[in-house]
Design a protein around this motif. Structure first.
Motif, PDB file in Angstrom:
ATOM      1  N   THR A   1      20.794  39.323 108.630  1.00  0.00           N
ATOM      2  CA  THR A   1      21.502  40.368 109.368  1.00  0.00           C
ATOM      3  C   THR A   1      22.200  41.314 108.389  1.00  0.00           C
ATOM      4  O   THR A   1      22.119  42.547 108.511  1.00  0.00           O
TER       5      THR A   1
ATOM      6  N   LYS B   1      21.389  45.345 107.637  1.00  0.00           N
ATOM      7  CA  LYS B   1      22.480  46.338 107.675  1.00  0.00           C
ATOM      8  C   LYS B   1      22.459  47.169 106.389  1.00  0.00           C
ATOM      9  O   LYS B   1      22.556  48.404 106.412  1.00  0.00           O
TER      10      LYS B   1
ATOM     11  N   LEU C   1      16.959  42.873 115.222  1.00  0.00           N
ATOM     12  CA  LEU C   1      17.287  43.461 113.919  1.00  0.00           C
ATOM     13  C   LEU C   1      16.322  44.568 113.536  1.00  0.00           C
ATOM     14  O   LEU C   1      16.640  45.403 112.696  1.00  0.00           O
TER      15      LEU C   1
ATOM     16  N   SER D   1      18.943  37.685 117.625  1.00  0.00           N
ATOM     17  CA  SER D   1      19.897  36.983 116.760  1.00  0.00           C
ATOM     18  C   SER D   1      21.009  36.337 117.593  1.00  0.00           C
ATOM     19  O   SER D   1      21.611  35.366 117.173  1.00  0.00           O
TER      20      SER D   1
END
Lengths: 1080, 461
Positions: free
Chosen positions: A433, A437, A463, A719
């Motif tokens: 994750t 990002k 994601l 997620s």
């Protein structure tokens, strides 16, 4: 296992260098599940359902020949194959032997004897967990993998004083096929175009300049060398991420909650009288599954590791029916998200404080009794019990399990905690994750190097890993095949198979385990550590890197004095992770219960829980191109070549769906369409989605483009609901998709009176699969299974033969007297966990062909050993019985009597031999075999390997076993090649004076192992010589529990089964079984 | 009262009539249109069969619906069915000859031909059902330097001998009976000046002169061959039934099989004889030779044998229950009520219920109805073999192996192909070979006995 020689890198270098379509049926009129008042044994829900109403689907059409179903090669196999066949006929090519080239070994490497196999220790890593292996190599090419019987974690016999043994998983067994996969990539790809390794190396210096913005995303690895290189890269500013779609991080985080530091719980089932699994398939889907299986079988016998008269009891609470559930003495089917309130209630019942969660479902009588009796038993068995939670369960559950284990005194007795090798590592989900990002933030990442794995396919769908990946300037994917991720990266670098490269790993206890190559990389590929070294600009070889890392770690001396020994053994002794001395659970507050966890078990659509299940075929999708695994039927569903949604009978009824209905599963705003398999015992309101299907770039076996095996369940893996997702809704699409099951060939047509089928099964099952309770067995000294040779055989000839006193005789044919070896097998139904390892091991050892999905429908699977599975009891609380069936090697073999050309005949050692080149293929033998273990080559299953681009696959064939042509019959031979080799070796050693004994005398027990026996993690399969009364097999044949299958046919099988022992708690209500003679 | 001279003249005229009526079929300059159409259809079917064989041999048994559970299905079903059909021919020609059933003479030639052609069709299946048919000769005991020898405990080996003996005897018997009639054809061809036919028929008639010595030898040989062929009626199908009876499989493992199979074989054979003869009799205007009484007699045999197989079905069920064996019992209950129930009831309907119509004399004399009923019997007897073979195999001892069977287009193709072969051969036979045993018919005619005592079986011309 014979001598293993360290190769020291001297690897011989003389090597040159089906698919399915989804058929949708528009048949929405499905039979509802009717009430089923009486239950016997049954094979599947749809069969049981047949009692209520005649099935629709194919059953409606009596004379139906469905185009998709018929075996017609015209559309079954591809057009080119048929063309090939026609061409071949032009010269009656079918009758000719093929021309082959041989590569003479002009200079023979030291110590290699042509034609003889050699064994080398090596290791394979799955999800960052090492598995110690021994590879068998034939003239420089590895052809078989097995467990390393010297490894301190992997090995250990079941019975004290018997041979060393190390079982192996199906994945370990099948991994060798991946190396010879014709779809492996052979060259790097730069922006999708072919490139050379030189150009890749030339591109590296530029990358070195941007280390600060370089990220590495690795699949999980416990390799000390990798950790070492990671350290070196970290010094240069490279950040590291680790991701694994099937991760054990929940347990790690749970222990972090409980102990303030991550610890690794390792249970010792051989010391446990009570074993409780919470949503855990400890025999299949656990890093320590092989060890658990072995330890479990040690305590799963009266007089086993627990001492006389004692035997373990397994309690299982789980949502999907797993192998572990099938072995359990008591099983509670429960939604996965209810595990937490269940454990809170159990904790409360154990006096752990708190008033219990007060959830609706706990009010159910069944659940109440289960918890009460379990708690009482745990209290009684303080220090002799253990609770294990599965990897799906959240950290809270694992923390709570730690607390309960402390309460029941497990720690230090049946459970040990080991320190985590890398406590600061972020959990996998968190790590990826964060990475996504950062990828999305401009300027943060310029280069992403992906080591293995397939995040484009298996990262959480929300994601959008592929989208983030496209924003990176340079991305490199190291992978054995070009998978979904390779398609999206700017570089694809072919990766060496673990049998081609040096490496190391840690087994679950932490023991450093070495992977040595057995063959030079076939395609000039790189291993992960070699790539990292190249990235650092060192360009060291794998061997140098491992040595260097081990010198740094201090496990190998600078001079390398113990290096050879470690390579030889396959591990570095005494490198297990340190054991935490009785860590105490710090106070922790479990999370507040959600509304769902406060509810009952009955749920409406829209409040259905989805759990993600590791695939028995492809694990997380990585083995999708492995045909052996794709064709190994799942133990519970018996389905091959597909993944599916597991739906319980009540849920299916509520949703109006049935087996093979294509359903749409919606989680959040994501949805996936896939067929469902209605399986009894699946928890109410819970659906299991099997992972690993629907690959779009797996290869010609696992799926390419739109032709793919299975369905991509990652599409609904978010997620937020990575392991268990709540609030899912399910709708039928009105379409059908037929799953290829090896056990219910056409059974759906249950006939004019469907009860005939069901009663037929229920009546005979108690005879076929004998069961007994531990109580009965220990109280009744002379308990025997209800399966004797009929009296009329006995009466006629009281003399009998030597191994069945009083049972000789009434036969038209002369019964043979055996002098010398009398090979035999015993299979313990009590400890067979149904892990399928034997099936894959047999496939690898005996060159058993793969037939493909369409031929599975046609009931032409070729497995020499199969595992029959039946249910008993009611569909909401069923029990499972199962039985591995290979050739029974009958002394009075019905097959031999009917072969017109004598292609199958009896050996002097009691084997039912098969001469393939004498067989003309009348199939009479198979018709006359009561066990139906003979498999016929209906088509030329090995045709593909003649294709030039698939030639590499042929290197895998075991040269000791004939590759059968079409039109001949084949079957289990008790691995006759191993028997003969074993005898020859023993004779040679005796003649050379290297060991005592007579040349034709008995061999030491356990010296010859069949492939299935060798792979079996529980030693449920024992092979040996009946002529030696001290052999294990002779003792097992004389055991009270042993029985012949179908004794009334008077086949006198050389294989005997040992009745399954169940050990129910006397305070639990008896399970509803039909006829079982467990109560004798 | 007519004078002996007149009587002889009339008899001669009658005999000539028989010859003419039989020979015109072969001597007509142009074949009948219906014959041509039938041959065309038969050849198309045969062609499909040839393609099916090609595909089968080049690709493997996998083109069929057979599986590891159902190892035999249409292949052996068809084999047993064809062999069964052949039986009526032998029965009519040999057994009825020995028992002096004069009505047989109108049909024995065609029935014998049917036997031979049926055996030819039957033999294709054991050959082609093997995985490697190019090695099927290993079934024959032959000296060889590989030290290989057939395995004589296998009923398949017994089949090899039973069926090959049967084929040989049938061919000899048939040809033997043909010789005088071929000589007639030869003579007639020579008279017409058709040299080609005269030579061909001349070679085939082995120098037959019709002398007393010729006739004497002929009668002796015919009697001996009839004596040899008679036990074959019972032995061949008994041996074929051993394939099943000696096995372990519930549903196969049955001592009732030999008589049951023989009765079934005669049943299906007579049905096939009628199926063939009724249209041809009509087409070629042979109603005065193949008389209604002959057809009626055959219907009675159908009724009798149909009830025999019906009794066998009932006995099987009773014994399955009486045996107390779980597997045996299940095999039969499953047969009737399991997934293959439709084939079981098709068998019962066609073999037991439908032939009951033959109790009625009116039906026994209605050729169209008889024809339709015989088709049903043929279907029913095919299903009988299918029921025994496939349904028993599909669900044997271990339920995990239970399966189902569905044929493919190649299963159908080969079966249709053998039908094509059979009809092709039969049509060719009808056109080129004396289709009715002229000499025997003449011997059985009342005119042949005009001079002597009524009971005499003189028959010498």
């Amino acid at each position: 296992m014979s001598a293993k020689e360290p190769t020291d890198g001297n690897v011989h270098e003389h090597h040159e260098h089906d698919h399915t379509e989804h058929h949708a049926h528009d048949d929405a009129s499905l039979a509802p599940i009717g009430p089923t008042p009486e239950f016997g044994y049954w094979k599947s829900l749809r069969e049981l359902e047949g009692k209520a109403t005649l099935q629709t689907d194919r059953s409606g059409k009596e004379f139906a020949t469905e185009p998709s179903r018929t075996i017609d090669p015209m559309h079954r196999r591809n057009f080119f194959q048929l063309m090939g066949a026609s061409m071949a006929l032009a010269g009656v090519g079918a009758c000719r032997y093929e021309k082959e080239e041989i590569v003479p070994l002009a200079r023979r490497p030291d110590g290699s004897i042509p034609g003889q196999t050699q064994q080398y220790a090596t290791a394979f890593e799955l999800s960052g967990v090492g598995h110690a292996l021994v590879a068998t190599s034939f003239e420089g090419r590895p052809i078989k993998l097995d467990g390393n019987p010297d490894h301190p974690f992997a090995a250990g016999g079941i019975v004290p004083g018997t041979a060393r043994h190390a079982g192996s998983s199906t994945f370990a067994q099948a991994a060798v096929l991946n190396m010879y996969d014709p779809d492996r990539s052979q060259n790097p790809l730069a922006a999708g175009k072919g490139a050379s390794m030189e150009t890749f190396h030339a591109a590296l210096p530029k990358l070195r300049e941007a280390f600060a913005t370089t990220r590495i995303l690795s699949e999980a690895s416990s390799s000390p060398t990798m950790a070492y290189l990671r350290g070196l890269l970290a010094q240069k500013g490279v950040q590291w991420h680790e991701y694994e779609p099937l991760s054990n991080d929940n347990e790690r985080e749970g222990t972090r909650k409980a102990f303030n530091r991550p610890l690794r719980p390792i249970a010792h089932l051989d010391r446990a009288e009570t074993i409780v699994t919470i949503d855990a398939d400890i025999f299949i889907d656990h890093p320590a599954a092989m060890m658990f299986s072995r330890d479990y079988s040690r305590s799963r016998r009266l007089g086993g590791s627990l001492g006389p008269g004692k035997m373990n009891r397994l309690w299982s609470v789980e949502s999907t029916y797993s192998n572990t559930g099938a072995m359990a003495d008591h099983r509670l089917g429960l939604r996965s998200d209810l595990a937490l309130p269940f454990l809170l209630a159990l904790d409360a019942a154990l006096g752990g404080g708190g008033a219990g969660p007060g959830s609706e479902f706990l009010k159910e009588q069944k659940v109440q009794t289960f918890i009460k009796v379990l708690a009482d038993e745990l209290k009684t068995n303080t220090g002799r019990a253990v609770v294990i939670a599965g990897r799906r369960q959240p950290a809270d559950v694992h923390a709570l399990v730690a607390k309960i284990n402390q309460t029941i005194g497990a720690v230090g007795e049946t459970l040990e905690y080991r320190e985590d090798p890398d406590p600061s590592r972020k959990p996998h989900l968190q790590s990826i994750t964060d990475l996504v990002k950062d990828l999305a933030t401009p300027g943060r990442v310029s280069t992403l190097i992906i080591l293995g794995g397939n995040p484009v396919y298996d990262a959480p769908v929300d994601l959008d890993f592929a989208g983030a990946l496209s924003k990176v300037a340079t991305s490199i994917h190291l992978s054995e095949t070009q998978n979904e991720t390779s398609q999206k990266t700017s570089w694809h670098v072919p990766r060496s198979h673990f049998l081609e490269a040096w490496g190391d790993t840690r087994t679950w206890d932490g023991t450093i385990t070495l992977a040595q190559p057995l063959i030079a990389p076939i395609y000039g590929t790189l291993s992960a550590i070699e790539l990292l070294s190249a990235l650092l600009g060192d360009n060291k070889t794998g061997e140098e890197l491992v040595k260097e890392a081990h010198a740094q770690l201090g496990v190998v001396s600078a001079s390398g004095a113990n290096w050879r020994q470690s390579v030889h053994d396959g591990f570095v002794a005494n490198t297990g992770l340190p054991v935490a001395e009785r860590p105490a659970v710090a106070g922790f507050a479990p999370a507040q219960l959600t509304d769902s966890q406060r509810g009952g078990t009955k749920r409406a659509n829209g409040d259905i829980e989805v759990t993600f299940v590791a695939s028995p075929f492809s694990y997380d999708g990585r083995f999708a191109n492995n045909a052996w695994l794709q064709e190994t039927p799942d133990f519970m569903t018996k389905v091959t070549w597909d993944n599916y949604a597991l739906v319980g009978p009540e849920t299916a009824q509520a949703l109006g769906i049935a087996n093979d209905t294509l359903i749409n599963v919606k989680v959040g705003d994501k949805s996936v369409e896939l067929p469902c398999y209605t399986i009894p015992g699946q928890a109410r309101g819970s659906i299991g989605l099997v992972l690993g299907g629907g690959r779009t770039h797996a290869g010609r076996v696992g799926g390419q483009g739109t032709r793919s095996v299975g369905w991509d369940t990652n599409k609904v893996r978010l997620s937020s609901g990575f392991d268990i997702a709540g609030k899912a809704s399910v709708s039928a699409t009105g379409k059908q998709y037929e799953l290829a099951s090896v056990q219910e060939h056409w059974d759906i047509r249950t006939g004019l009176v469907p009860a005939v089928t069901q009663e037929g099964i229920a009546e005979r099952l108690p005879e076929l699969i004998q069961e007994v309770t531990a109580k009965t067995l220990s109280e009744t000294k002379d308990w025997r299974p209800d399966s004797e040779v009929p009296q009329y055989f006995v009466d006629r000839n009281q003399g009998g033969s030597h191994d069945r006193p009083g049972a000789g005789g009434l036969s038209l044919f002369k019964e043979k007297d055996y002098e010398g070896h009398r090979w035999a097998m015993a299979i313990d139904l009590s400890t067979c966990t149904g892990c399928n390892s034997c099936m894959v091991a047999c496939q690898a050892e005996n060159n058993v062909p793969v037939v493909g999905r369409e031929e599975i429908f046609n009931n032409r699977e070729m497995h020499w050993i199969r595992i029959d599975r039946y249910f008993s009891g009611s569909p909401d609380d069923p029990q499972v019985v199962h039985q591995p069936v290979a050739c029974q090697q009958c002394e009075m073999a019905p097959c031999e009597q009917v072969c017109p050309v004598g292609a199958t005949s009896h050996s002097d050692e009691g084997l039912n031999d098969m001469a393939y080149n004498r067989c003309i293929g009348t199939r009479y033998c198979a018709n006359n075999c009561p066990y139906k273990v003979r498999k016929f080559n209906f088509l030329d299953w090995n045709k593909e390997w003649r294709d030039a681009r698939n030639r590499v696959r042929r290197l895998l064939f075991n040269p000791d076993v004939t590759v059968r042509m079409r039109g001949v019959m084949e079957k289990c031979t008790f691995c006759v090649q191993r028997i003969q080799n074993g005898k020859i070796k023993a004779k040679a050693a005796i003649r050379a004076g290297q060991r005592a004994g007579t040349v034709n005398g008995a061999l030491p027990d356990g010296e010859i192992e069949t492939a299935c026996q060798q792979a079996c993690p529980t030693e449920a399969i024992v092979f040996g010589d009946l002529a030696d009364p001290t052999s294990r097999v002779a003792k097992l044949h004389a055991d009270n529990r042993s029985y012949d299958l179908l004794p009334e046919t008077y086949t006198k099988p050389r294989n005997r089964f040992l009745a399954r022992v169940r050990n129910p708690n006397p305070n639990m209500p008896a399970a509803k079984t039909a006829g079982g003679n467990g109560g004798h | 009262m007519e004078s002996p001279h007149d009587e002889a003249g009339k008899a001669r005229e009658a005999f000539r009539g028989v010859t003419r009526d039989v020979a015109w079929v072969a001597e007509a300059p142009k074949p009948h249109k219906a014959w041509l159409a039938a041959l065309g259809i038969a050849l198309l079917m045969l062609g499909w069969g040839v393609i099916s064989i090609y595909h089968l041999v080049t690709t493997g048994i996998g083109v069929w619906g057979n599986s590891n559970t159902v190892g035999w299905a249409w292949d052996i079903t068809n084999f047993v069915w064809w062999i069964g059909i052949g039986h009526a021919g032998t029965l009519i020609s040999a057994v009825l000859y020995l028992t002096r059933q004069t009505w047989r003479v109108s049909i024995n030639r065609a029935a014998e031909a049917m036997t031979i052609f049926a055996v030819m069709c039957a033999l294709l299946f054991p050959l082609l059902h093997t995985g490697r048919p190019w090695f099927a000769w290993w079934m024959l005991p032959h000296p060889n330097d590989m030290g290989m020898w057939p395995q004589f405990r296998s009923p398949l080996m017994w089949d090899v001998f039973a069926v090959s003996t049967y084929a040989t005897t049938s061919i000899l018997f048939w040809f033997m009976g043909l010789v005088p009639d071929l000589a007639t054809f030869r003579d007639r061809a020579a008279l017409r000046g058709d040299k080609i036919r005269a030579v061909i028929y001349g070679l085939l008639s082995l120098g037959w002169r019709g002398s007393a010595r010729n006739w004497h030898r002929y009668e002796r040989a015919y009697l001996i061959l009839a004596g040899l062929a008679t036990p074959l009626v019972f032995s061949v199908h008994s041996v074929v039934s051993f394939d099943f009876a000696t096995s372990q499989l519930p549903g196969w493992h049955t001592t009732i099989f030999p008589p049951y199979f023989v009765a079934g074989a005669i049943f299906s054979g007579f049905a096939m004889v009628l199926t063939l003869m009724l249209p041809l009799r009509h087409l070629f205007n042979l109603k005065h030779i193949i008389k209604e009484e002959h057809i009626e007699a055959m219907c009675k045999i159908l009724l009798a044998t149909g009830m025999m197989v019906g009794l066998a079905y009932a006995t099987e069920f009773f014994i399955a229950w009486y045996s107390g064996s779980l597997y045996e019992k299940f095999a039969f209950i499953n047969r009737a009520f399991g997934p293959f129930w439709w084939s079981y009831f098709a068998m019962i309907a066609c073999n037991v219920l439908i032939p009951q119509a033959f109790w009625s004399r009116r039906i026994r004399r209605a050729p169209v109805i008889i024809f339709i009923l015989c088709i049903f019997v043929n279907i029913g007897m095919w299903f009988e073999r299918f029921v025994i073979i496939a349904t028993s195999l599909a669900r044997s001892f271990l339920p995990a192996n239970w399966s189902y069977y569905t044929p493919t287009r190649w299963d159908v193709g080969l079966f249709v192909g053998t039908l094509g072969l059979f009809f092709t051969l039969f049509l060719l036979f009808f056109r080129y070979v004396p289709v009715i045993a002229m000499s025997e018919v003449k011997g059985a005619m009342p005119e042949a006995h005009a001079g002597g005592s009524k009971g005499s079986k003189g028959g010498h011309h």
